[in-house]
Design an enzyme around this catalytic site. Sequence first.
Site, PDB file in Angstrom:
ATOM      1  CE  LYS A   6      -4.261  -1.904   0.707  1.00 22.22           C
ATOM      2  NZ  LYS A   6      -5.540  -1.205   0.214  1.00 22.22           N
ATOM      3  CG  ASP A  49     -10.341  -2.303   6.654  1.00 25.64           C
ATOM      4  OD1 ASP A  49     -10.893  -2.224   7.515  1.00 25.64           O
ATOM      5  OD2 ASP A  49     -10.440  -2.981   5.505  1.00 25.64           O
TER       6      ASP A  49
END
Length: 395
Positions: free
Chosen positions: A80, A128
């Site tokens: 990410k 998340d």
Amino acid sequence: MFTPFKTATLNHHASTPLFDGSVTQTLNRADFDNAEKEISNWDGYAETPLLDLPGLAGRLDIGDLRYKHEGPRFGLGSFKALGGAYAVLRTVQRELSKSIGKQADPADIRHGLYAEQTKAITVISATDGNHGRSVAWGAAQFHTHCRIYIHAEVSEHRADAMRKLGAEVISVDGDYDATVAQTRADAEKHGWLIVSDTSWPGYTQPPLDVMSGYGVMAREIVQSYATPPTHVFLQGGVGGLAAAVTAVFHQKWGLDAPRVVIVEPELAPCLFASAKANKATNVEISKETIMAGLSCGEPSELAWSVLTDAAHDFVTIPDSIVGPMVRLLANGVGGDASVEAGESGVAGLSAVVAAANQLTLRRNLHLDANSRIVVIGSEGITDPSIYAQIIAGEI
């Protein structure tokens, strides 16, 4: 060793790829080129390892198995780091260019030449854990304010990691999709800029930027292969990772690209449901999966347009095989090196091990002794306390 995988229930849906061009047009080569040029110039950029796992491959009776280990990426623990931070830069660049009346140079933004202007910009995102950490890191790198929205199941360690990067962390009642809804409401109310990894009608550019950043990882993979692998098992989530990797592989290898197998938690199967319905489909999450980064009930429409064009298979896995997979990697199999992996990071590999041990699924996914498989180890240890519990067999 493989008992939990032999007895696990995996759901499989075979899809017929359209190959109508979306796989190479939605995410185009120029966008990947721009992301690669920019990210490769960031301080700390280094290609992450593509680990060979011959011991595990031999035990599974497959030809070759490689694991792209994203734990070391920019010190942030996951792939990410490539997408969220790059999308922050592109978002800031567009906003800044409007205010100064000319195209702002990314290098000038990185070096703080516009710090006074960028400090007035607020970027926000739902997460998340890993995407928010990347957005927070990107906001710090590019001198802008950051607000990250989390739900109750996001661990305190992951929330604190974002605070330490300078982000303001806001807790929202509900699941991940509820946090996305809250960012949209607050952005409209305050004029803040959303940097999301999922798209919706009227909101496409930042998710495209996120996926373009992920393409850096995919290009590192293709450079390691003289001939394409036969299979790639890709984590689902909203679909951004899977779409980016699939697009890069098809730009490199065309119809010789590997068979694309999408893997999701059985508790959050929005892409599986989309494949069955033959359209982007939301699912309700009634219980959170241990694979926190994949707990998404609403697919990205942009990502889905790529996956419906090129994915062959959609598989769901139970949480029960995640802990055993983390432990197998940590211990090494048949002389393989020890790998420290997070819960979401082992989803693809968990599906490989289970499918290889179940005759029907092995046959349906065309796995045999000649198979050459690549998986994405999308995260390392992003929460040490959870990892310790898994290693101890408590999860």
